[in-house]
Design an enzyme around this catalytic site. Structure first.
Site, PDB file in Angstrom:
ATOM      1  NE  ARG A  58      -1.535  -2.409   2.806  1.00  0.00           N
ATOM      2  CZ  ARG A  58      -1.658  -3.696   2.512  1.00  0.00           C
ATOM      3  NH1 ARG A  58      -2.751  -4.114   1.952  1.00  0.00           N
ATOM      4  NH2 ARG A  58      -0.699  -4.562   2.791  1.00  0.00           N
ATOM      5  CB  THR A  59       3.425   2.553   2.353  1.00  0.00           C
ATOM      6  OG1 THR A  59       2.658   2.048   3.442  1.00  0.00           O
ATOM      7  CG2 THR A  59       4.008   3.897   2.714  1.00  0.00           C
ATOM      8  CE  LYS A  86      26.193  -4.858  -6.421  1.00  0.00           C
ATOM      9  NZ  LYS A  86      26.380  -3.787  -7.407  1.00  0.00           N
ATOM     10  NE  ARG A 108       7.048   0.540   5.159  1.00  0.00           N
ATOM     11  CZ  ARG A 108       5.830   0.031   4.990  1.00  0.00           C
ATOM     12  NH1 ARG A 108       5.692  -1.228   4.570  1.00  0.00           N
ATOM     13  NH2 ARG A 108       4.751   0.753   5.219  1.00  0.00           N
ATOM     14  CG  HIS A 137       3.284   3.703   8.774  1.00  0.00           C
ATOM     15  ND1 HIS A 137       3.454   4.582   7.714  1.00  0.00           N
ATOM     16  CD2 HIS A 137       2.866   2.532   8.222  1.00  0.00           C
ATOM     17  CE1 HIS A 137       3.148   3.961   6.586  1.00  0.00           C
ATOM     18  NE2 HIS A 137       2.785   2.717   6.868  1.00  0.00           N
TER      19      HIS A 137
HETATM   20  N1   CP Z   1      -0.352  -0.123   5.859  1.00  0.00           N
HETATM   21  C1   CP Z   1       0.848  -0.355   5.309  1.00  0.00           C
HETATM   22  O1   CP Z   1       1.867   0.267   5.673  1.00  0.00           O
HETATM   23  O2   CP Z   1       0.831  -1.314   4.345  1.00  0.00           O
HETATM   24  P1   CP Z   1       2.114  -1.775   3.483  1.00  0.00           P
HETATM   25  O3   CP Z   1       3.063  -2.457   4.446  1.00  0.00           O
HETATM   26  O4   CP Z   1       1.583  -2.699   2.441  1.00  0.00           O
HETATM   27  O5   CP Z   1       2.743  -0.543   2.921  1.00  0.00           O
END
Ligand code: CP
Length: 307
Positions: A58-59, A86, A108, A137
């Site tokens: 999603r993100t 590497k 991330r 998040h």
């Molecule tokens: N909600 C969320 O962060 O989903 P993803 O891990 O798929 O990005």
């Protein structure tokens, strides 16, 4: 109002006005995704890099779509297919990306604080935290608040129950910060081993039984068990966890009649949420995903200097 921040790292020190400003901007941009031609020239000439050291559906996808709908050049880097394998360090990776002069880096990482390191290091790029370990998040919480405000017209005064693995959930932490800033009453429930130590100082109530937390709730947010972040087994079995913490049709009846059921995804069907609830009339799970695109368009727009 002018958005004054260089980076978006976490919601802890945000004001209510700042959050409302971001949500207002996202609401105004949402309509672009319903057009026949889903593209505006706003960020033409800007470069947005996604640097993901952990999996995401999603993100990552919604940031890429958001950048493209605003006409930015969007580049995706998956750590497992990059020179990270590497042995390149985070700082060397950041310095090399900086040399290519992007405008925004979305990151991330499994380590809490990793995006903060990048934000300090890179003076001319904006950094967006797309999830750092079990820390924050922020963009997920903002899209959750956008969905609540859209559906209920306000956040102030609503009772929001967060259920599950609170300690390992960066979504829970950002939502605790965001929702309390916005004036919601936040009720938590989960296994004792999955409660953060500092929970007493976070302005929330903690309940031993799920039924107490969801009683009269306006919103129920279910959380995924973060098995990837647990060092030891924190409950005897998934079946036992589901017995105590799964959102079932019987349990949902204890909340307000018009309760919204939310989940950041990915969902574990039958573990934290019954499929009848996930796919049923109370669920706004897929509307959260839709709002994720608009919210991320708003953040890219504001960081790039939009007013
Ligand atoms: N909600 C969320 O962060 O989903 P993803 O891990 O798929 O990005």
């Amino acid at each position: 109002m002018k958005f004054e921040r260089k980076d978006i790292l976490g919601l802890k020190d945000y004001s209510r006005d700042e959050i409302n400003f971001i949500l207002d901007t996202a609401e105004s941009l949402k309509e672009i995704s319903t057009r026949k031609i889903k593209k505006v020239p706003t960020l033409r000439g800007k470069t947005v890099i996604s640097l993901f050291y952990e999996p995401s559906t999603r993100t990552r996808t919604s940031f890429e779509i958001a950048a493209k709908r605003l006409s930015a050049d969007a580049v995706n880097i998956t750590a497992s297919a990059s020179s990270v394998v590497k042995g390149e360090t985070l700082i060397d990776t950041a310095r090399n990306l900086e040399s290519m002069n992007p405008d925004i880096i979305i990151m991330r990482h499994s380590a809490a604080g990793a995006p903060h390191i990048l934000a300090r290091l890179l003076k001319h790029q904006s950094i967006i935290n797309a999830g750092d370990g079990a820390h924050e998040h922020p963009t997920q919480s903002l899209l959750d608040m956008m969905t609540i405000r859209e559906k209920r017209g306000k956040i102030d005064g609503l009772r929001v129950a967060l259920i599950g693995d609170i300690a390992h959930s960066r979504v829970a932490r950002s939502n605790i910060y965001g929702l309390t800033i916005m004036g919601a009453e936040v009720a938590l429930c989960g296994p004792a081993m999955m409660m953060p130590r500092e929970i007493d100082k976070m302005g929330v109530t903690v309940h031993n039984r799920m039924e107490e937390a969801i009683r009269d709730a306006d919103i129920i947010m279910m959380l995924r068990i973060q098995l990837e972040r647990q060092k030891n087994n924190m409950f005897p079995s998934v079946r036992e966890y589901a017995k105590l913490y799964c959102l079932t049709p019987d349990r949902v009846k204890m909340a307000k009649k018009n309760v919204l059921v939310m989940h950041p995804g990915p969902i574990n069907r039958g573990v934290e949420i019954d499929p009848q609830i996930a796919d049923g009339p109370y669920s706004v799970i897929l509307e959260q995903v839709t709002n994720g695109v608009a919210l991320r368009m708003a953040l890219l727009y504001l960081l790039a200097g939009g007013k």
